[in-house]
Design a protein around this motif. Structure first.
Motif, mmCIF file in Angstrom:
data_model
loop_
_atom_site.group_PDB
_atom_site.id
_atom_site.type_symbol
_atom_site.label_atom_id
_atom_site.label_comp_id
_atom_site.label_asym_id
_atom_site.label_seq_id
_atom_site.Cartn_x
_atom_site.Cartn_y
_atom_site.Cartn_z
ATOM 1 N N VAL A 69 52.734 29.537 50.902
ATOM 2 C CA VAL A 69 51.806 28.410 50.787
ATOM 3 C C VAL A 69 51.577 27.794 52.169
ATOM 4 O O VAL A 69 50.435 27.456 52.525
ATOM 5 N N ARG A 70 52.630 27.672 52.960
ATOM 6 C CA ARG A 70 52.474 27.170 54.335
ATOM 7 C C ARG A 70 51.512 28.076 55.104
ATOM 8 O O ARG A 70 50.603 27.594 55.791
ATOM 9 N N ALA A 104 47.981 27.526 53.955
ATOM 10 C CA ALA A 104 47.471 26.220 54.399
ATOM 11 C C ALA A 104 47.153 26.198 55.892
ATOM 12 O O ALA A 104 46.225 25.513 56.323
ATOM 13 N N THR A 105 47.909 26.956 56.687
ATOM 14 C CA THR A 105 47.677 26.985 58.139
ATOM 15 C C THR A 105 46.797 28.158 58.565
ATOM 16 O O THR A 105 46.621 28.398 59.755
ATOM 17 N N HIS A 106 46.296 28.898 57.590
ATOM 18 C CA HIS A 106 45.391 30.034 57.810
ATOM 19 C C HIS A 106 46.055 31.211 58.509
ATOM 20 O O HIS A 106 45.372 32.070 59.056
ATOM 21 N N THR A 107 47.385 31.236 58.497
ATOM 22 C CA THR A 107 48.094 32.436 58.955
ATOM 23 C C THR A 107 47.810 33.576 57.980
ATOM 24 O O THR A 107 47.683 34.731 58.373
ATOM 25 N N ILE A 108 47.717 33.237 56.703
ATOM 26 C CA ILE A 108 47.228 34.159 55.673
ATOM 27 C C ILE A 108 45.845 33.660 55.288
ATOM 28 O O ILE A 108 45.679 32.494 54.923
ATOM 29 N N GLU A 151 55.563 17.132 57.587
ATOM 30 C CA GLU A 151 55.276 18.318 58.400
ATOM 31 C C GLU A 151 54.742 19.484 57.575
ATOM 32 O O GLU A 151 54.179 20.426 58.129
ATOM 33 N N TYR A 152 54.944 19.455 56.265
ATOM 34 C CA TYR A 152 54.481 20.563 55.427
ATOM 35 C C TYR A 152 52.975 20.424 55.225
ATOM 36 O O TYR A 152 52.492 19.350 54.874
ATOM 37 N N GLU A 191 61.849 30.413 48.520
ATOM 38 C CA GLU A 191 61.636 30.432 49.973
ATOM 39 C C GLU A 191 60.336 31.155 50.325
ATOM 40 O O GLU A 191 59.568 30.683 51.169
ATOM 41 N N LEU A 192 60.123 32.299 49.686
ATOM 42 C CA LEU A 192 58.902 33.056 49.955
ATOM 43 C C LEU A 192 57.664 32.264 49.543
ATOM 44 O O LEU A 192 56.654 32.271 50.257
ATOM 45 N N LEU A 193 57.735 31.572 48.413
ATOM 46 C CA LEU A 193 56.601 30.791 47.943
ATOM 47 C C LEU A 193 56.283 29.650 48.911
ATOM 48 O O LEU A 193 55.121 29.455 49.289
ATOM 49 N N ILE A 194 57.294 28.931 49.322
ATOM 50 C CA ILE A 194 57.092 27.824 50.259
ATOM 51 C C ILE A 194 56.481 28.332 51.565
ATOM 52 O O ILE A 194 55.539 27.741 52.094
#
Length: 178
Positions: free
Chosen positions: A164-165, A168-172, A9-10, A158-161
């Protein structure tokens, strides 16, 4: 990050782990079957020549994102120029408070009641890049540099994970930081 990236799922995968010296992260990568490399800073006459070799290693792996975590060196300008803004770093302070190599010690010396953890885009300064994520961590009575840093590390992870998510999902969208 290695554990999170193993989940179907990641939305991101780790292609390689690199270091500037022998480090625990290399053994951790081996446990996960992730290739690793070392480019020892002390083997080069200058930061730029070290950077050239580091850049050559990164080019071999063709990462979409370079994640620094625990690297206590400034990257040479040519490496930052090639990968920015797709280079991120964690920092054990709530930036712009307490930048530099001793953020935890500096927070304790300042007598503040809280510090934090941050994930930033790497630029050519010392912890001066745009902030992508951060969270406060309280300083407790009797904290030492070691105890406070141990409480900050899980928050950084936690912040890094999550960051990166989000990339990868273009939220950022890192293109905003060019």
């Amino acid at each position: 990050m290695l554990e999170a990236a193993q989940s179907a799922e990641y939305p991101a995968r780790v292609v390689a782990v690199g270091a500037d010296r022998q480090a625990d992260g290399l053994a951790h990568a081996e446990q996960f079957g992730i290739p690793s490399f070392v480019v020892p800073f002390t083997s080069f006459a200058s930061r730029e020549s070290w950077g050239d070799e580091l850049l050559a290693q990164l080019r071999e792996w063709q990462p979409d994102l370079v994640v620094l975590s625990g690297l206590m060196r400034l990257l040479p300008a040519q490496l930052v120029a090639e990968y920015a803004p797709a280079i991120i770093n964690t920092h054990p302070a709530y930036l712009p408070e307490f930048p530099g190599a001793h953020g935890v010690r500096d927070a304790l010396a300042a007598g503040v009641t809280q510090t934090g953890a941050s994930v930033i885009v790497v630029d050519n300064g010392v912890d001066t890049g745009p902030i992508l994520a951060q969270r406060r961590v309280p300083i407790e009575p009797g904290d030492t540099e070691a105890t406070l840093h141990e409480r900050i590390k899980p928050v950084e992870r936690e912040l890094l994970i999550q960051t990166v998510r989000d990339i990868a999902t273009h939220t950022i969208d890192l293109k905003e930081f060019r």
